[in-house]
Motif scaffolding. Structure first.
Motif, PDB file in Angstrom:
ATOM      1  N   MET A   1      54.681  42.304  47.679  1.00  0.00           N
ATOM      2  CA  MET A   1      53.552  41.613  48.041  1.00  0.00           C
ATOM      3  C   MET A   1      52.186  42.449  48.192  1.00  0.00           C
ATOM      4  O   MET A   1      51.255  42.463  47.480  1.00  0.00           O
ATOM      5  N   GLU A   2      52.696  43.773  48.558  1.00  0.00           N
ATOM      6  CA  GLU A   2      51.616  44.729  48.846  1.00  0.00           C
ATOM      7  C   GLU A   2      51.280  45.290  47.321  1.00  0.00           C
ATOM      8  O   GLU A   2      49.869  45.643  47.098  1.00  0.00           O
ATOM      9  N   GLU A   3      52.295  45.462  46.498  1.00  0.00           N
ATOM     10  CA  GLU A   3      51.769  45.940  45.220  1.00  0.00           C
ATOM     11  C   GLU A   3      51.102  44.813  44.476  1.00  0.00           C
ATOM     12  O   GLU A   3      49.997  45.145  43.763  1.00  0.00           O
ATOM     13  N   GLN A   4      51.202  43.563  44.619  1.00  0.00           N
ATOM     14  CA  GLN A   4      50.489  42.595  44.191  1.00  0.00           C
ATOM     15  C   GLN A   4      49.043  42.327  44.462  1.00  0.00           C
ATOM     16  O   GLN A   4      47.974  42.226  43.908  1.00  0.00           O
ATOM     17  N   GLN A   5      48.948  42.566  46.042  1.00  0.00           N
ATOM     18  CA  GLN A   5      47.567  42.537  46.483  1.00  0.00           C
ATOM     19  C   GLN A   5      46.994  43.822  45.953  1.00  0.00           C
ATOM     20  O   GLN A   5      45.547  43.737  45.552  1.00  0.00           O
ATOM     21  N   ASN A   6      47.437  45.144  45.862  1.00  0.00           N
ATOM     22  CA  ASN A   6      46.654  46.089  45.322  1.00  0.00           C
ATOM     23  C   ASN A   6      46.306  45.986  43.755  1.00  0.00           C
ATOM     24  O   ASN A   6      45.121  46.401  43.305  1.00  0.00           O
ATOM     25  N   GLU A   7      46.990  45.248  42.968  1.00  0.00           N
ATOM     26  CA  GLU A   7      46.801  44.873  41.689  1.00  0.00           C
ATOM     27  C   GLU A   7      45.393  43.876  41.664  1.00  0.00           C
ATOM     28  O   GLU A   7      44.705  44.026  40.595  1.00  0.00           O
ATOM     29  N   ASN A   8      45.157  43.312  42.530  1.00  0.00           N
ATOM     30  CA  ASN A   8      44.137  42.165  42.719  1.00  0.00           C
ATOM     31  C   ASN A   8      42.794  42.865  43.054  1.00  0.00           C
ATOM     32  O   ASN A   8      41.692  42.229  43.344  1.00  0.00           O
ATOM     33  N   GLN A   9      42.810  44.130  43.562  1.00  0.00           N
ATOM     34  CA  GLN A   9      41.830  44.608  44.190  1.00  0.00           C
ATOM     35  C   GLN A   9      41.143  45.430  43.087  1.00  0.00           C
ATOM     36  O   GLN A   9      41.703  46.002  42.253  1.00  0.00           O
ATOM     37  N   ILE A  10      39.551  45.726  43.130  1.00  0.00           N
ATOM     38  CA  ILE A  10      38.995  46.526  42.307  1.00  0.00           C
ATOM     39  C   ILE A  10      38.101  47.550  43.236  1.00  0.00           C
ATOM     40  O   ILE A  10      37.674  46.962  44.147  1.00  0.00           O
ATOM     41  N   ASN A  11      38.312  48.719  42.835  1.00  0.00           N
ATOM     42  CA  ASN A  11      37.233  49.716  43.300  1.00  0.00           C
ATOM     43  C   ASN A  11      35.934  49.733  42.632  1.00  0.00           C
ATOM     44  O   ASN A  11      35.697  50.081  41.492  1.00  0.00           O
ATOM     45  N   ILE A  12      34.781  49.645  43.406  1.00  0.00           N
ATOM     46  CA  ILE A  12      33.677  49.450  43.077  1.00  0.00           C
ATOM     47  C   ILE A  12      32.861  50.616  43.525  1.00  0.00           C
ATOM     48  O   ILE A  12      32.586  50.750  44.729  1.00  0.00           O
ATOM     49  N   GLU A  13      32.068  51.222  42.739  1.00  0.00           N
ATOM     50  CA  GLU A  13      31.395  52.532  42.988  1.00  0.00           C
ATOM     51  C   GLU A  13      29.846  52.094  43.038  1.00  0.00           C
ATOM     52  O   GLU A  13      29.411  51.552  42.196  1.00  0.00           O
ATOM     53  N   LEU A  14      29.175  52.681  44.003  1.00  0.00           N
ATOM     54  CA  LEU A  14      27.677  52.451  44.196  1.00  0.00           C
ATOM     55  C   LEU A  14      27.023  53.599  44.313  1.00  0.00           C
ATOM     56  O   LEU A  14      27.061  54.399  45.333  1.00  0.00           O
ATOM     57  N   SER A  15      26.295  54.139  43.319  1.00  0.00           N
ATOM     58  CA  SER A  15      25.659  55.308  43.369  1.00  0.00           C
ATOM     59  C   SER A  15      24.346  55.286  44.474  1.00  0.00           C
ATOM     60  O   SER A  15      23.790  54.173  44.538  1.00  0.00           O
ATOM     61  N   GLU A  16      23.996  56.344  44.778  1.00  0.00           N
ATOM     62  CA  GLU A  16      22.720  56.309  45.586  1.00  0.00           C
ATOM     63  C   GLU A  16      21.552  55.754  45.015  1.00  0.00           C
ATOM     64  O   GLU A  16      20.774  55.021  45.659  1.00  0.00           O
ATOM     65  N   GLU A  17      21.315  56.085  43.791  1.00  0.00           N
ATOM     66  CA  GLU A  17      19.950  55.427  43.003  1.00  0.00           C
ATOM     67  C   GLU A  17      20.086  54.070  42.989  1.00  0.00           C
ATOM     68  O   GLU A  17      19.003  53.507  43.126  1.00  0.00           O
ATOM     69  N   ILE A  18      21.439  53.395  42.597  1.00  0.00           N
ATOM     70  CA  ILE A  18      21.619  51.946  42.427  1.00  0.00           C
ATOM     71  C   ILE A  18      21.327  51.415  43.831  1.00  0.00           C
ATOM     72  O   ILE A  18      20.909  50.361  43.766  1.00  0.00           O
ATOM     73  N   ALA A  19      22.069  52.144  45.021  1.00  0.00           N
ATOM     74  CA  ALA A  19      22.185  51.561  46.103  1.00  0.00           C
ATOM     75  C   ALA A  19      20.470  51.402  46.831  1.00  0.00           C
ATOM     76  O   ALA A  19      20.337  50.455  47.532  1.00  0.00           O
ATOM     77  N   GLU A  20      19.592  52.036  46.324  1.00  0.00           N
ATOM     78  CA  GLU A  20      18.378  52.070  46.851  1.00  0.00           C
ATOM     79  C   GLU A  20      17.449  50.510  46.254  1.00  0.00           C
ATOM     80  O   GLU A  20      16.699  49.925  46.997  1.00  0.00           O
ATOM     81  N   GLY A  21      18.030  49.936  45.014  1.00  0.00           N
ATOM     82  CA  GLY A  21      17.673  48.877  44.840  1.00  0.00           C
ATOM     83  C   GLY A  21      16.433  48.866  43.950  1.00  0.00           C
ATOM     84  O   GLY A  21      15.579  49.891  43.780  1.00  0.00           O
ATOM     85  N   ILE A  22      15.896  47.907  43.319  1.00  0.00           N
ATOM     86  CA  ILE A  22      14.753  47.834  42.579  1.00  0.00           C
ATOM     87  C   ILE A  22      13.992  46.441  43.000  1.00  0.00           C
ATOM     88  O   ILE A  22      14.339  45.180  42.873  1.00  0.00           O
ATOM     89  N   PHE A  23      12.841  46.587  43.375  1.00  0.00           N
ATOM     90  CA  PHE A  23      11.968  45.339  43.986  1.00  0.00           C
ATOM     91  C   PHE A  23      11.509  44.511  42.740  1.00  0.00           C
ATOM     92  O   PHE A  23      10.947  45.123  41.719  1.00  0.00           O
ATOM     93  N   SER A  24      11.517  43.249  42.645  1.00  0.00           N
ATOM     94  CA  SER A  24      11.377  42.274  41.672  1.00  0.00           C
ATOM     95  C   SER A  24      10.563  41.057  42.358  1.00  0.00           C
ATOM     96  O   SER A  24      11.234  40.626  43.361  1.00  0.00           O
TER      97      SER A  24
END
Length: 104
Positions: A1-24
């Motif tokens: 069960m734990e193996e299947q749960q790990n397969e369904n997870q995705i590791n998302i990386e957010l850089s500092e520059e992107i984390a600041e966002g862009i106003f629109s």
């Protein structure tokens, strides 16, 4: 069960520059038969030229998923914070930002 749960997870990386966002304050959406393009633009008062600050290209299925996710989040926001007021805008771009007009 734990193996299947790990397969369904995705590791998302957010850089500092992107984390600041862009106003629109303007989005223009176009589409073809294979993709939706969303251009995010920042329009400034008194400046007739504006630049696209970010462009997102989506498949039609992902565009529809985004629409549903936005709708769900807006409903949750309004349930907590009250209805979002929409200003009636004149035809064209929203160049009137409200407030007093500057004078020299």
């Amino acid at each position: 069960m734990e193996e299947q749960q790990n397969e369904n997870q995705i590791n998302i990386e957010l850089s500092e520059e992107i984390a600041e966002g862009i106003f629109s304050n303007l989005a223009i959406i176009t589409h073809s038969n294979t993709e939706f393009v969303v251009d995010f633009i920042r329009v400034m008062p008194g400046i007739p030229k504006a630049k696209v600050k970010s462009r997102i290209i989506l498949t039609p299925e992902h565009a529809k998923r985004l629409m549903h996710a936005m709708q769900d989040n807006i409903e949750k926001f309004e349930a907590t914070n009250g209805k979002i007021k929409m200003q009636e805008e004149a035809v064209g771009f929203p160049l009137n930002f409200g407030g007093p007009t500057a004078q020299a």
